[in-house]
Design a protein around this motif. Structure first.
Motif, short mmCIF file in Angstrom:
data_model
loop_
_atom_site.label_atom_id
_atom_site.label_comp_id
_atom_site.label_asym_id
_atom_site.label_seq_id
_atom_site.Cartn_x
_atom_site.Cartn_y
_atom_site.Cartn_z
N SER A 117 31.62 -33.50 25.27
CA SER A 117 30.78 -34.65 25.59
C SER A 117 29.35 -34.13 25.82
O SER A 117 29.15 -32.93 26.00
N LYS A 118 28.40 -35.07 25.86
CA LYS A 118 27.01 -34.66 26.09
C LYS A 118 26.90 -33.89 27.43
O LYS A 118 26.23 -32.87 27.52
N HIS A 119 27.59 -34.41 28.42
CA HIS A 119 27.54 -33.79 29.75
C HIS A 119 28.06 -32.35 29.71
O HIS A 119 27.39 -31.42 30.18
N LEU A 120 29.24 -32.16 29.10
CA LEU A 120 29.82 -30.81 29.07
C LEU A 120 29.01 -29.87 28.18
O LEU A 120 28.84 -28.69 28.48
N ARG A 121 28.48 -30.44 27.07
CA ARG A 121 27.64 -29.63 26.18
C ARG A 121 26.42 -29.12 26.95
O ARG A 121 26.03 -27.96 26.86
N SER A 122 25.85 -30.00 27.73
CA SER A 122 24.65 -29.64 28.48
C SER A 122 24.96 -28.60 29.56
O SER A 122 24.16 -27.70 29.83
N ARG A 123 26.16 -28.70 30.18
CA ARG A 123 26.56 -27.69 31.16
C ARG A 123 26.64 -26.31 30.49
O ARG A 123 26.24 -25.30 31.03
N MET A 124 27.18 -26.31 29.25
CA MET A 124 27.33 -25.02 28.55
C MET A 124 25.97 -24.49 28.09
O MET A 124 25.71 -23.29 28.16
N THR A 125 25.11 -25.40 27.63
CA THR A 125 23.77 -24.97 27.20
C THR A 125 23.01 -24.36 28.38
O THR A 125 22.36 -23.32 28.24
N THR A 126 23.11 -24.99 29.53
CA THR A 126 22.43 -24.45 30.73
C THR A 126 22.89 -23.00 30.97
O THR A 126 22.07 -22.11 31.20
N GLY A 127 24.19 -22.78 30.88
CA GLY A 127 24.73 -21.42 31.09
C GLY A 127 24.19 -20.45 30.04
O GLY A 127 23.76 -19.34 30.38
N GLU A 128 24.20 -20.89 28.78
CA GLU A 128 23.72 -20.01 27.70
C GLU A 128 22.26 -19.64 27.92
O GLU A 128 21.86 -18.49 27.75
N VAL A 129 21.45 -20.64 28.27
CA VAL A 129 20.01 -20.38 28.48
C VAL A 129 19.83 -19.40 29.63
O VAL A 129 19.10 -18.41 29.51
N LEU A 130 20.50 -19.64 30.75
CA LEU A 130 20.33 -18.75 31.90
C LEU A 130 20.78 -17.33 31.55
O LEU A 130 20.14 -16.35 31.91
#
Ligand SMILES: NC(=O)c1ccc[n+]([C@@H]2O[C@H](COP(=O)([O-])OP(=O)(O)OC[C@H]3O[C@@H](n4cnc5c(N)ncnc54)[C@H](OP(=O)(O)O)[C@@H]3O)[C@@H](O)[C@H]2O)c1
Length: 319
Positions: A117-130
């Motif tokens: 989902s958009k929410h879970l995708r965004s959680r994973m993107t945040t992790g990748e960026v950090l």
């Protein structure tokens, strides 16, 4: 004394992490966009202004900080939360590097078996960026966290408690591993100082794998409720969100995101993180749910069992 910046300190998880970090000997600096309000509400804690949308606040908040617990998300706010969360993580990563931070612990969501989902995708993107920077990042991934004040918990608790007739859409047959707030708190505090080269991603599942239907029924049982159940295979996530809005206190946009996130299994890839915490026993679902119901009743937030374990571990170490 080592200093940790606790972001999201006013939130559901952050409130519970604070006493455990302080109990483990950290000097805890609590970050919020509105430090004056937070100070008035909770004058015993040390508050600092931090707003990821105001990049000038990042450097001062991170000055002299050894480690960070990153608990920020923008779901439920106006605008495109996915873009906001990515920009927040990018800005934060650079500022943490510049401040010489040694470790960031980020709490994200479990990667779904199907499309995110958009929410879970965004959680994973945040992790990748950090994780893309020079600071060592430990990303912990949790499914629903069971504890008083959690949004997902509040939704399932309301569904269980308020309905004499329980509607069961197909997506409630998907499996996940809900985890106690106490266990997440202990995992976060451990990660802040755990020896680890570079960055890593770990799932932090609860001890039981349950479908949505089983979760609702288990909570119902704890509440002494045995609702009639009716299966409705055609209830789409969108319609489900309207239904959730009707029955629970959840905000519609948040309910929609959370339901979208439940349309495939959310099962951990592994449980090795718990093996890094010798002697730690995860909380059974019923105990966690009972504690959350009790805390809701008493108006408390959780985190005390994690503190007990951390103190026990510390005393064993120094005997
Ligand atoms: N709750 C769950 O069941 C669950 C499950 C898995 C993972 N997680 C993850 O755990 C983390 C924390 O979740 P939560 O449930 O504790 O969230 P929450 O209660 O909604 O708290 C969110 C926090 O984000 C802060 N925040 C929002 N926008 C900000 C900004 N622009 N700058 C700085 N801070 C900002 C808020 O601080 P102020 O308003 O004080 O500024 C608030 O303390 C999230 O990453 C979430 O995805 C939660």
């Amino acid at each position: 004394m080592r200093r940790v910046l606790l972001t999201g300190a006013t939130g559901f998880v952050g409130r519970a992490v604070h006493p455990a970090l302080a109990g483990a000997g950290w000097n805890v600096l609590c970050a919020t966009r509105r430090p004056e309000e937070a100070q008035a509400r909770d004058p015993k804690r040390i508050w600092v202004r931090l707003d990821t949308e105001r990049t000038e606040t990042l450097g001062p908040a991170l000055s002299g900080v050894d480690a960070v617990v990153y608990l920020i998300h923008s779901m439920g706010q106006s605008g495109d939360f996915e873009a906001k969360e990515r920009a927040a993580a990018e800005g934060f990563r650079g500022a943490a590097e510049a401040a010489g931070v040694r470790r960031i612990v980020y709490l994200g969501g479990v990667a779904p078996a199907g499309e995110a989902s958009k929410h879970l995708r965004s959680r994973m993107t945040t992790g990748e960026v950090l994780r893309g920077g020079r600071v060592s990042v430990i990303e912990l991934r949790a499914a629903m966290i069971i504890g008083a004040g959690g949004l997902s918990w509040q939704m399932v608790r309301d569904l269980s408690a308020r309905l004499p007739l329980m509607i069961l859409p197909n997506w409630l047959q998907n499996a996940s591993q809900p985890v106690a707030l106490d266990d997440v708190v202990a995992a976060i505090v451990h990660a802040v100082s755990a020896p680890h080269d570079g960055s890593g991603v770990f799932d932090v599942p609860g001890p039981e794998t349950l479908t949505g239907e089983q979760i609702l029924k288990r909570i119902g049982k704890l509440l002494g409720i045995r609702p009639y159940t009716i299966r409705v295979p055609v209830l789409t996530p969108r319609l489900s969100s309207y239904w959730l809005k009707l029955v629970t206190r959840a905000d519609f946009s948040v309910a929609q995101e959370l339901v979208e996130g439940l349309t495939s299994d959310l099962v951990a890839r592994g449980i090795e993180y718990w093996a890094l915490m010798p002697g730690y026993q995860r909380t059974p679902f019923d105990d966690a749910a009972l504690a959350a119901l009790h805390d809701e009743h008493e108006g408390l937030s959780g985190g005390t069992r994690a503190l007990e374990w951390l103190l026990q571990r510390a005393s064993r170490k120094f005997v």
